[in-house]
Design a protein around this motif. Structure first.
Motif, PDB file in Angstrom:
ATOM      1  N   ILE A   1      -2.178 -55.810 -14.889  1.00  0.00           N
ATOM      2  CA  ILE A   1      -3.490 -56.322 -14.501  1.00  0.00           C
ATOM      3  C   ILE A   1      -4.577 -55.918 -15.497  1.00  0.00           C
ATOM      4  CG2 ILE A   1      -4.125 -54.361 -13.039  1.00  0.00           C
ATOM      5  CD1 ILE A   1      -5.359 -56.386 -11.072  1.00  0.00           C
ATOM      6  N   ALA A   2      -4.320 -54.865 -16.295  1.00  0.00           N
ATOM      7  CA  ALA A   2      -5.317 -54.450 -17.284  1.00  0.00           C
ATOM      8  C   ALA A   2      -5.593 -55.540 -18.300  1.00  0.00           C
ATOM      9  CB  ALA A   2      -4.854 -53.175 -17.991  1.00  0.00           C
ATOM     10  N   LEU A   3      -4.577 -56.348 -18.627  1.00  0.00           N
ATOM     11  CA  LEU A   3      -4.753 -57.383 -19.654  1.00  0.00           C
ATOM     12  C   LEU A   3      -5.818 -58.407 -19.261  1.00  0.00           C
ATOM     13  CD1 LEU A   3      -1.043 -57.935 -20.740  1.00  0.00           C
ATOM     14  CD2 LEU A   3      -2.825 -56.616 -21.917  1.00  0.00           C
ATOM     15  N   PRO A   4      -5.693 -59.088 -18.117  1.00  0.00           N
ATOM     16  CA  PRO A   4      -6.745 -60.056 -17.786  1.00  0.00           C
ATOM     17  C   PRO A   4      -8.059 -59.389 -17.419  1.00  0.00           C
ATOM     18  CG  PRO A   4      -5.202 -59.858 -15.964  1.00  0.00           C
ATOM     19  CD  PRO A   4      -4.604 -59.099 -17.127  1.00  0.00           C
ATOM     20  N   PHE A   5      -7.994 -58.212 -16.804  1.00  0.00           N
ATOM     21  CA  PHE A   5      -9.239 -57.541 -16.412  1.00  0.00           C
ATOM     22  C   PHE A   5     -10.109 -57.263 -17.641  1.00  0.00           C
ATOM     23  CE2 PHE A   5     -12.085 -54.422 -14.588  1.00  0.00           C
ATOM     24  CZ  PHE A   5     -12.186 -54.792 -13.254  1.00  0.00           C
ATOM     25  N   PHE A   6      -9.484 -56.918 -18.761  1.00  0.00           N
ATOM     26  CA  PHE A   6     -10.233 -56.669 -19.988  1.00  0.00           C
ATOM     27  C   PHE A   6     -10.517 -57.963 -20.747  1.00  0.00           C
ATOM     28  CE2 PHE A   6     -10.440 -55.750 -24.551  1.00  0.00           C
ATOM     29  CZ  PHE A   6     -11.488 -54.838 -24.562  1.00  0.00           C
ATOM     30  N   HIS A   7      -9.498 -58.812 -20.915  1.00  0.00           N
ATOM     31  CA  HIS A   7      -9.626 -59.936 -21.844  1.00  0.00           C
ATOM     32  C   HIS A   7     -10.368 -61.132 -21.266  1.00  0.00           C
ATOM     33  CE1 HIS A   7      -7.432 -58.216 -25.152  1.00  0.00           C
ATOM     34  NE2 HIS A   7      -6.489 -57.802 -24.318  1.00  0.00           N
ATOM     35  N   LEU A   8     -10.620 -61.183 -19.975  1.00  0.00           N
ATOM     36  CA  LEU A   8     -11.448 -62.277 -19.449  1.00  0.00           C
ATOM     37  C   LEU A   8     -12.867 -62.238 -20.010  1.00  0.00           C
ATOM     38  CD1 LEU A   8     -10.417 -62.721 -15.703  1.00  0.00           C
ATOM     39  CD2 LEU A   8     -10.821 -64.575 -17.338  1.00  0.00           C
ATOM     40  N   LYS A   9     -13.235 -61.114 -20.611  1.00  0.00           N
ATOM     41  CA  LYS A   9     -14.569 -61.028 -21.216  1.00  0.00           C
ATOM     42  C   LYS A   9     -14.761 -62.087 -22.293  1.00  0.00           C
ATOM     43  CE  LYS A   9     -13.349 -57.498 -24.686  1.00  0.00           C
ATOM     44  NZ  LYS A   9     -13.759 -58.187 -25.914  1.00  0.00           N
ATOM     45  N   SER A  10     -13.673 -62.542 -22.896  1.00  0.00           N
ATOM     46  CA  SER A  10     -13.784 -63.525 -23.980  1.00  0.00           C
ATOM     47  C   SER A  10     -14.118 -64.924 -23.467  1.00  0.00           C
ATOM     48  CB  SER A  10     -12.478 -63.577 -24.778  1.00  0.00           C
ATOM     49  OG  SER A  10     -11.418 -64.086 -23.980  1.00  0.00           O
ATOM     50  N   ASP A  11     -14.095 -65.129 -22.132  1.00  0.00           N
ATOM     51  CA  ASP A  11     -14.367 -66.453 -21.574  1.00  0.00           C
ATOM     52  C   ASP A  11     -15.819 -66.648 -21.159  1.00  0.00           C
ATOM     53  OD1 ASP A  11     -11.658 -67.924 -21.429  1.00  0.00           O
ATOM     54  OD2 ASP A  11     -11.201 -65.905 -20.724  1.00  0.00           O
ATOM     55  N   GLY A  12     -16.644 -65.637 -21.377  1.00  0.00           N
ATOM     56  CA  GLY A  12     -18.084 -65.826 -21.290  1.00  0.00           C
ATOM     57  C   GLY A  12     -18.739 -65.658 -19.941  1.00  0.00           C
ATOM     58  N   PHE A  13     -17.952 -65.560 -18.860  1.00  0.00           N
ATOM     59  CA  PHE A  13     -18.566 -65.416 -17.527  1.00  0.00           C
ATOM     60  C   PHE A  13     -18.165 -64.108 -16.845  1.00  0.00           C
ATOM     61  CE2 PHE A  13     -14.631 -67.926 -17.092  1.00  0.00           C
ATOM     62  CZ  PHE A  13     -13.904 -67.127 -16.208  1.00  0.00           C
ATOM     63  N   TRP A  14     -17.346 -63.314 -17.529  1.00  0.00           N
ATOM     64  CA  TRP A  14     -16.771 -62.066 -16.995  1.00  0.00           C
ATOM     65  C   TRP A  14     -17.308 -60.921 -17.834  1.00  0.00           C
ATOM     66  CZ3 TRP A  14     -13.001 -61.345 -13.086  1.00  0.00           C
ATOM     67  CH2 TRP A  14     -12.300 -60.129 -13.084  1.00  0.00           C
ATOM     68  N   HIS A  15     -18.104 -60.061 -17.245  1.00  0.00           N
ATOM     69  CA  HIS A  15     -18.865 -59.079 -18.019  1.00  0.00           C
ATOM     70  C   HIS A  15     -18.443 -57.656 -17.663  1.00  0.00           C
ATOM     71  CE1 HIS A  15     -21.289 -62.560 -19.021  1.00  0.00           C
ATOM     72  NE2 HIS A  15     -21.448 -62.796 -17.726  1.00  0.00           N
ATOM     73  N   LEU A  16     -17.974 -56.916 -18.663  1.00  0.00           N
ATOM     74  CA  LEU A  16     -17.514 -55.544 -18.476  1.00  0.00           C
ATOM     75  C   LEU A  16     -18.695 -54.577 -18.506  1.00  0.00           C
ATOM     76  CD1 LEU A  16     -14.481 -55.591 -20.956  1.00  0.00           C
ATOM     77  CD2 LEU A  16     -14.439 -56.047 -18.495  1.00  0.00           C
ATOM     78  N   HIS A  17     -18.680 -53.611 -17.599  1.00  0.00           N
ATOM     79  CA  HIS A  17     -19.707 -52.572 -17.563  1.00  0.00           C
ATOM     80  C   HIS A  17     -19.028 -51.217 -17.722  1.00  0.00           C
ATOM     81  CE1 HIS A  17     -23.064 -55.176 -16.204  1.00  0.00           C
ATOM     82  NE2 HIS A  17     -22.052 -55.897 -15.741  1.00  0.00           N
ATOM     83  N   PRO A  18     -19.362 -50.480 -18.786  1.00  0.00           N
ATOM     84  CA  PRO A  18     -18.671 -49.224 -19.071  1.00  0.00           C
ATOM     85  C   PRO A  18     -19.136 -48.081 -18.173  1.00  0.00           C
ATOM     86  CG  PRO A  18     -20.403 -49.579 -20.668  1.00  0.00           C
ATOM     87  CD  PRO A  18     -20.368 -50.814 -19.807  1.00  0.00           C
ATOM     88  N   ASN A  19     -18.265 -47.095 -18.015  1.00  0.00           N
ATOM     89  CA  ASN A  19     -18.675 -45.843 -17.404  1.00  0.00           C
ATOM     90  C   ASN A  19     -19.639 -45.121 -18.338  1.00  0.00           C
ATOM     91  OD1 ASN A  19     -17.151 -45.680 -14.880  1.00  0.00           O
ATOM     92  ND2 ASN A  19     -15.323 -45.643 -16.191  1.00  0.00           N
TER      93      ASN A  19
END
Length: 317
Positions: free
Chosen positions: A73-91
């Motif tokens: 699950i780590a793969l899509p959770f991280f790489h969906l950021k490249s699709d423009g609507f999924w935004h990662l927020h760091p600790n």
């Protein structure tokens, strides 16, 4: 919300960056289906998506119908950021790490670096509406999972039935508790019944043992705790959440065998037959009079009638 905005995200869903040419499993569509289901179930209520066990379990449920490859699950959770609507927020402290990271594949590293994800606000609003949500879900199925349409839609339908049963169990607390009271016309061995009861109890206790506070949940949705009936279902036929409690494997077995019970003041009772002289039994005897973990709302606490039955009929003396 306008149809133009809906169509904008429909087109985005059709253009997810997935490597179908090399037969790579559709991680991204399956993760998005899991997110949609958890929004539908009310388990994601704000635009913050955490890598929590229910998300992983739901992702795994869909995954198992599509491929026998090892999931991550780590793969899509991280790489969906490249699709423009999924935004990662760091600790805190990992802002620079996220700026330079182009690939995170380990779940442990992902949880270390990423606090949560949020969607575009417009997309999240779309997904809170049943009709728009279904359009986006069907888009994902038809574009990426058409060969598995029947299996996927079967899971979706089953998930809705489980959630409906779970909600019926929660709503039952508005009525007086009855030790023997079937509350829904669902067959005893139905997976819907079993899953709905477990989903309700795990939600109330956050996958935590009420006796020892053990909480171990793997990222494929496996838990060290069980949803235990206080009055066994074979006797009560009652899935009322007040006839349930979350217990780890050891304490579930001990509870069923009468080595442990719970007092009127919600403290652990240990059978007097247990000796406190042998170290292996200290694991139980040291729990005597310890307060158990309880749900946040007192109307969801284990029912006094159910606990009294257990003390009288099951606790060994």
């Amino acid at each position: 919300m306008s149809t133009d905005i809906l169509q904008k995200y429909v087109q985005k869903m059709k253009r997810l960056r997935v490597d179908r040419a090399h037969g790579v499993a559709p991680h991204k569509p399956l993760l998005l289906l899991a997110v949609i289901e958890l929004i539908e179930r009310g388990q994601i209520q704000e635009n913050k998506i955490y890598l929590f066990p229910d998300l992983a379990e739901t992702f795994m449920k869909y995954w198992s119908k599509v491929t026998d490859r090892k999931p991550n699950i780590a793969l899509p959770f991280f790489h969906l950021k490249s699709d423009g609507f999924w935004h990662l927020h760091p600790n805190a402290g990992y802002e620079k790490v996220l700026d330079v990271a182009d690939r995170i594949t380990a779940i442990s590293r992902l949880r270390e670096v990423i606090a949560y994800v949020n969607l575009d606000d417009d997309l999240f609003v779309l997904l809170t509406d049943a009709s728009n949500r279904e359009i986006i879900r069907q888009t994902l199925i038809y574009v990426y999972l058409l060969d598995f349409k029947g299996e996927i839609e079967g899971l979706i339908a089953e998930g809705k039935q489980i959630t409906e049963y779970e909600q019926a169990l929660i709503n039952e607390v508005e009525q007086p508790f009855s030790p023997q009271k079937p509350i829904a016309p669902i067959p005893e061995e139905s997976p819907i019944r079993n899953a709905g009861f477990r989903q309700a109890i795990m939600g109330l206790y956050d996958y935590t043992c009420a006796v020892c506070r053990l909480r171990i949940v793997t990222m494929d949705g496996e838990s060290a705790t069980d949803a235990a009936h206080i009055i066994p279902f074979r006797i009560s036929k009652n899935d009322d959440v007040r006839n349930g409690i979350s217990l780890c494997k050891l304490h579930h077995w001990s509870f069923d065998k009468g080595l442990l019970s719970v007092s009127q003041t919600y403290q652990v009772l240990v059978s007097p037959l247990m000796s406190d002289q042998r170290p292996t039994e200290w694991m139980l005897t040291e729990l005597q009079d310890k307060s158990i973990l309880l749900p946040e709302l007192n109307q969801l606490y284990p029912a006094q009638d159910a606990l009294a039955w257990h003390r009288e009929e099951v606790l060994r003396r």
